[in-house]
Design a protein around this motif. Structure first.
Motif, short mmCIF file in Angstrom:
data_model
loop_
_atom_site.label_atom_id
_atom_site.label_comp_id
_atom_site.label_asym_id
_atom_site.label_seq_id
_atom_site.Cartn_x
_atom_site.Cartn_y
_atom_site.Cartn_z
N LYS A 7 38.79 1.54 44.70
CA LYS A 7 39.83 2.39 44.62
C LYS A 7 39.87 3.49 45.85
O LYS A 7 40.59 3.59 46.38
CB LYS A 7 40.05 2.85 43.36
N ARG A 8 38.76 3.85 46.04
CA ARG A 8 38.34 4.99 47.05
C ARG A 8 37.75 4.95 48.16
O ARG A 8 37.61 5.71 49.02
CB ARG A 8 38.07 6.44 46.24
N LEU A 9 36.75 3.83 48.01
CA LEU A 9 35.94 3.64 49.09
C LEU A 9 36.03 2.17 49.76
O LEU A 9 36.43 1.33 49.27
CB LEU A 9 34.34 3.74 48.29
N HIS A 10 35.27 2.23 51.07
CA HIS A 10 35.27 0.83 51.79
C HIS A 10 33.57 0.72 52.18
O HIS A 10 32.93 1.64 52.76
CB HIS A 10 35.98 0.92 53.01
N LEU A 11 33.16 -0.40 51.49
CA LEU A 11 31.73 -0.43 51.83
C LEU A 11 31.76 -1.50 53.16
O LEU A 11 32.39 -2.46 53.01
CB LEU A 11 31.12 -1.18 50.83
N GLU A 71 40.42 6.04 52.81
CA GLU A 71 41.45 6.55 53.60
C GLU A 71 41.13 6.85 54.95
O GLU A 71 42.23 6.95 55.90
CB GLU A 71 41.97 7.80 52.91
N THR A 72 40.06 7.54 55.40
CA THR A 72 39.62 8.07 56.60
C THR A 72 38.69 7.36 57.28
O THR A 72 38.52 7.38 58.53
CB THR A 72 39.23 9.48 56.58
N ASN A 73 37.83 6.03 56.66
CA ASN A 73 36.82 5.60 57.07
C ASN A 73 35.67 6.44 57.56
O ASN A 73 34.45 5.98 58.10
CB ASN A 73 37.10 4.65 58.31
N GLU A 74 35.69 7.58 56.99
CA GLU A 74 34.59 8.40 57.09
C GLU A 74 33.23 8.06 56.49
O GLU A 74 33.23 8.00 55.36
CB GLU A 74 34.78 10.05 56.93
N MET A 75 32.12 8.03 56.94
CA MET A 75 30.80 7.64 56.25
C MET A 75 30.27 8.74 55.50
O MET A 75 30.36 9.86 56.12
CB MET A 75 29.90 7.25 57.28
N ILE A 76 30.21 8.43 54.01
CA ILE A 76 29.88 9.43 53.19
C ILE A 76 28.51 9.24 52.58
O ILE A 76 27.66 9.96 51.86
CB ILE A 76 30.82 9.75 52.12
N GLY A 77 27.87 7.76 53.04
CA GLY A 77 26.69 7.94 52.34
C GLY A 77 26.31 6.42 52.77
O GLY A 77 27.01 5.58 53.66
N GLU A 78 25.14 5.88 52.29
CA GLU A 78 24.35 4.59 52.81
C GLU A 78 23.63 3.80 51.47
O GLU A 78 23.31 4.68 50.76
CB GLU A 78 23.61 4.54 53.78
N ILE A 79 23.66 2.52 51.69
CA ILE A 79 22.91 1.87 50.46
C ILE A 79 22.14 0.81 51.26
O ILE A 79 22.53 0.22 52.14
CB ILE A 79 23.80 1.22 49.58
#
Length: 171
Positions: A7-11, A71-79
């Motif tokens: 809903k809120r994220l793009h991996l 919405e912004t494609n800003e990276m907020i983390g990594e897996i």
């Protein structure tokens, strides 16, 4: 190419545009406190991104997944996904700017579903430092079982979809 949406994220795959975000959270005391062996130097992070930018999610080789705001494609983390011997080990770091907002739970939930469909017979293992209460609570919320302390890694082990044979290794 990695592309999974919530809903809120793009991996997605990491890209050179992520270097500043990674540098920021990997060098922040809150995030770095429980991380071992992560590249922190700007050039090292650039090289890491270059090596991992074309990763694919597979049970044959490790991969790095960027978690970005949809919405912004800003990276907020990594897996990090490390498959080996019918076990998938997951590691994650999320920016201090986005802690306690449900992003890690959202990203890991959809990734678990994806990986479990890919390898339904495989076990999932994650390790966290005993003092990392937020990570421990996240793993429990994701349905992981506390497998115990692993002295050789100075970490607490958690498993999902594990067998009794695996669980006995940690007791």
């Amino acid at each position: 190419m990695i592309s999974i949406d919530t809903k809120r994220l793009h991996l997605r795959n990491v890209s050179q545009n992520d270097v500043h975000a990674m540098f920021d959270y990997r060098n922040n005391e809150i995030c770095a406190k429980y991380q071992r062996g992560q590249a922190k130097d700007f050039e090292e992070i650039l090289n890491l991104i270059e090596r991992r930018k074309n990763d694919e999610i597979s049970i044959d080789s490790p991969c790095m997944i960027a978690v970005a705001l949809k919405e912004t494609n800003e990276m907020i983390g990594e897996i990090i996904v490390k498959p080996k011997d019918k076990t998938i080990s997951l590691g994650y770091t999320f920016s201090y700017k986005y802690h306690r907002q449900g992003y890690a739970f959202e990203a890991l939930t959809v990734l678990h579903e994806y990986l479990h469909k890919m390898a339904p017979e495989w076990e999932f293992i994650s390790f966290t430092e005993c003092q990392n209460i937020a990570s421990i609570e996240l793993l429990k919320k994701l349905g992981y079982k506390d497998l115990g302390y692993v002295p050789s890694m100075d970490s607490q082990a958690f498993g999902k979809w594990t067998t009794l044979v695996t669980e006995e290794k940690f007791v």
